[in-house]
Design an enzyme around this catalytic site. Structure first.
Site, PDB file in Angstrom:
ATOM      1  N   ARG A 197       0.850  -1.187   0.000  1.00 33.45           N
ATOM      2  CA  ARG A 197       0.000   0.000   0.000  1.00 33.45           C
ATOM      3  C   ARG A 197       0.889   1.242   0.000  1.00 33.45           C
ATOM      4  O   ARG A 197       2.103   1.169   0.196  1.00 33.45           O
ATOM      5  CB  ARG A 197      -0.931   0.025   1.210  1.00 33.45           C
ATOM      6  CG  ARG A 197      -0.218   0.155   2.543  1.00 33.45           C
ATOM      7  CD  ARG A 197      -1.198   0.169   3.703  1.00 33.45           C
ATOM      8  NE  ARG A 197      -0.526   0.410   4.981  1.00 33.45           N
ATOM      9  CZ  ARG A 197      -1.161   0.523   6.132  1.00 33.45           C
ATOM     10  NH1 ARG A 197      -2.480   0.421   6.174  1.00 33.45           N
ATOM     11  NH2 ARG A 197      -0.488   0.747   7.251  1.00 33.45           N
ATOM     12  N   ASP A 235       7.185 -10.765   8.684  1.00 31.13           N
ATOM     13  CA  ASP A 235       7.529  -9.838   9.753  1.00 31.13           C
ATOM     14  C   ASP A 235       9.031  -9.594   9.660  1.00 31.13           C
ATOM     15  O   ASP A 235       9.832 -10.492   9.932  1.00 31.13           O
ATOM     16  CB  ASP A 235       7.167 -10.427  11.111  1.00 31.13           C
ATOM     17  CG  ASP A 235       7.379  -9.439  12.257  1.00 31.13           C
ATOM     18  OD1 ASP A 235       8.095  -8.441  12.068  1.00 31.13           O
ATOM     19  OD2 ASP A 235       6.837  -9.685  13.352  1.00 31.13           O
ATOM     20  N   ASN A 285      11.505  -0.230   1.992  1.00 30.91           N
ATOM     21  CA  ASN A 285      10.463   0.774   2.137  1.00 30.91           C
ATOM     22  C   ASN A 285       9.687   0.645   3.442  1.00 30.91           C
ATOM     23  O   ASN A 285       9.190   1.648   3.971  1.00 30.91           O
ATOM     24  CB  ASN A 285       9.490   0.675   0.958  1.00 30.91           C
ATOM     25  CG  ASN A 285       8.195   1.425   1.224  1.00 30.91           C
ATOM     26  OD1 ASN A 285       8.140   2.651   1.127  1.00 30.91           O
ATOM     27  ND2 ASN A 285       7.139   0.680   1.573  1.00 30.91           N
ATOM     28  N   TYR A 287      11.287   8.073  15.045  1.00 29.11           N
ATOM     29  CA  TYR A 287      11.261   7.843  13.598  1.00 29.11           C
ATOM     30  C   TYR A 287      12.330   8.679  12.898  1.00 29.11           C
ATOM     31  O   TYR A 287      13.082   8.175  12.051  1.00 29.11           O
ATOM     32  CB  TYR A 287       9.873   8.193  13.075  1.00 29.11           C
ATOM     33  CG  TYR A 287       9.716   8.160  11.575  1.00 29.11           C
ATOM     34  CD1 TYR A 287       9.515   6.964  10.906  1.00 29.11           C
ATOM     35  CD2 TYR A 287       9.722   9.342  10.838  1.00 29.11           C
ATOM     36  CE1 TYR A 287       9.343   6.932   9.533  1.00 29.11           C
ATOM     37  CE2 TYR A 287       9.538   9.327   9.467  1.00 29.11           C
ATOM     38  CZ  TYR A 287       9.351   8.116   8.816  1.00 29.11           C
ATOM     39  OH  TYR A 287       9.172   8.101   7.455  1.00 29.11           O
ATOM     40  N   LYS A 293      15.519   7.316  10.756  1.00 32.14           N
ATOM     41  CA  LYS A 293      15.749   7.662   9.352  1.00 32.14           C
ATOM     42  C   LYS A 293      17.109   8.330   9.165  1.00 32.14           C
ATOM     43  O   LYS A 293      17.766   8.139   8.122  1.00 32.14           O
ATOM     44  CB  LYS A 293      14.630   8.570   8.851  1.00 32.14           C
ATOM     45  CG  LYS A 293      13.296   7.859   8.675  1.00 32.14           C
ATOM     46  CD  LYS A 293      13.377   6.725   7.666  1.00 32.14           C
ATOM     47  CE  LYS A 293      12.009   6.144   7.354  1.00 32.14           C
ATOM     48  NZ  LYS A 293      12.065   5.029   6.385  1.00 32.14           N
ATOM     49  N   THR A 339      -0.886   9.618   0.076  1.00 30.73           N
ATOM     50  CA  THR A 339      -1.286   8.217   0.015  1.00 30.73           C
ATOM     51  C   THR A 339      -2.692   8.081   0.569  1.00 30.73           C
ATOM     52  O   THR A 339      -3.323   9.076   0.963  1.00 30.73           O
ATOM     53  CB  THR A 339      -0.331   7.320   0.839  1.00 30.73           C
ATOM     54  OG1 THR A 339      -0.538   7.592   2.236  1.00 30.73           O
ATOM     55  CG2 THR A 339       1.124   7.595   0.478  1.00 30.73           C
TER      56      THR A 339
END
Length: 254
Positions: free
Chosen positions: A15, A57, A84, A148, A152, A182
């Site tokens: 997705r 997973d 991704n 996060y 990154k 998205t």
């Protein structure tokens, strides 16, 4: 940038950005395998061709190794890994314990390293490449998503180190993404008016589409990027207008 005969794995490719990346590779002629914890609502396809799906997973190192061996066994090769899979909910640092924030780091930094290590033997044989999907959150303060952003930032540094250690057999690059529209964009930016208002803050006047990211990933995986390794390609529509320009009381455009 035709990739006929090439085999590509896109993690989290069911997705959003991941599905857009998978579709771009399908359109370029590649065989595409996607993995995620949950299956897509409908097969990821483009041009009458579908990506294969495997539930996985990425935190299970043994299962990850088995997955890449199975992909290479099925197709006979592996040419590109697109790391991704990732993401985070909005949570201020003080609103969660360290263990909860550590899980965000595990998903966004440790899991891509796990996948890259598992894919490495097959990528070496094909003299392939790895594409990390990074974020501008790793290059600037990331309030509400600090773990996060830290992950990154680490991912981009990991990619540069991998590019040196694994050369010349494997190229490793990063796409540093800005805001992307998205099916989950409303969770971050609100209703349609909010999404349009946020898009208007981007120099190019809109949020990125998943296909914009996918086309950039195809370029980095293609022979046209054969001398590109250890690079970070900004896919953010020109970035953000500095806040001080609007706050200042001089040099205003009439």
């Amino acid at each position: 940038m035709e990739l006929d005969g090439r085999v590509v794995v896109v993690t989290g490719g069911t997705r959003g950005v991941g599905a857009g990346i998978a579709r771009s590779f399908l359109a370029a002629g590649a065989e595409v395998a996607v993995c995620a914890r949950r299956p897509p609502d409908e097969p990821v396809s483009a041009g009458g061709r579908e990506a294969s799906f495997t539930p996985l997973d990425l935190r299970d190192a043994g299962a990850v190794r088995d997955f890449f061996d199975a992909v290479a066994g099925r197709y006979g090769r592996l040419d590109c890994l697109v790391n991704n899979a990732g993401g985070t909910p909005y949570r201020l640092l003080g609103e969660g314990d360290a263990e909860r924030h550590a899980r965000i780091v595990e998903l966004n930094l440790v899991a891509p390293m796990t996948a890259s290590l598992a894919a490495r033997p097959w990528l070496e044989r094909a003299r392939g490449s790895v594409v990390m999907i990074g974020s501008v959150s790793g290059t600037r303060p990331s309030p509400g998503t600090a773990a996060y952003g830290a992950a990154k930032a680490g991912l981009e540094n990991l990619a540069r180190s991998m590019a040196v250690e694994w050369a010349p057999e494997i190229r490793v690059n990063s796409l540093v993404l800005g805001m992307v529209r998205t099916e989950l964009a409303h969770l971050h930016y609100g209703d349609e008016a909010g999404i349009e208002a946020v898009g208007a803050t981007v120099p190019l006047g809109r949020l990125a589409e998943p296909a914009d990211v996918g086309d950039a990933a195809v370029f980095l995986a293609s022979d046209r990027a054969r001398y590109v390794s250890g690079a970070s390609l900004l896919v953010h529509g020109g970035g953000e207008r500095p806040a001080f320009l609007d706050a200042a009381t001089v040099n205003k455009e009439s």
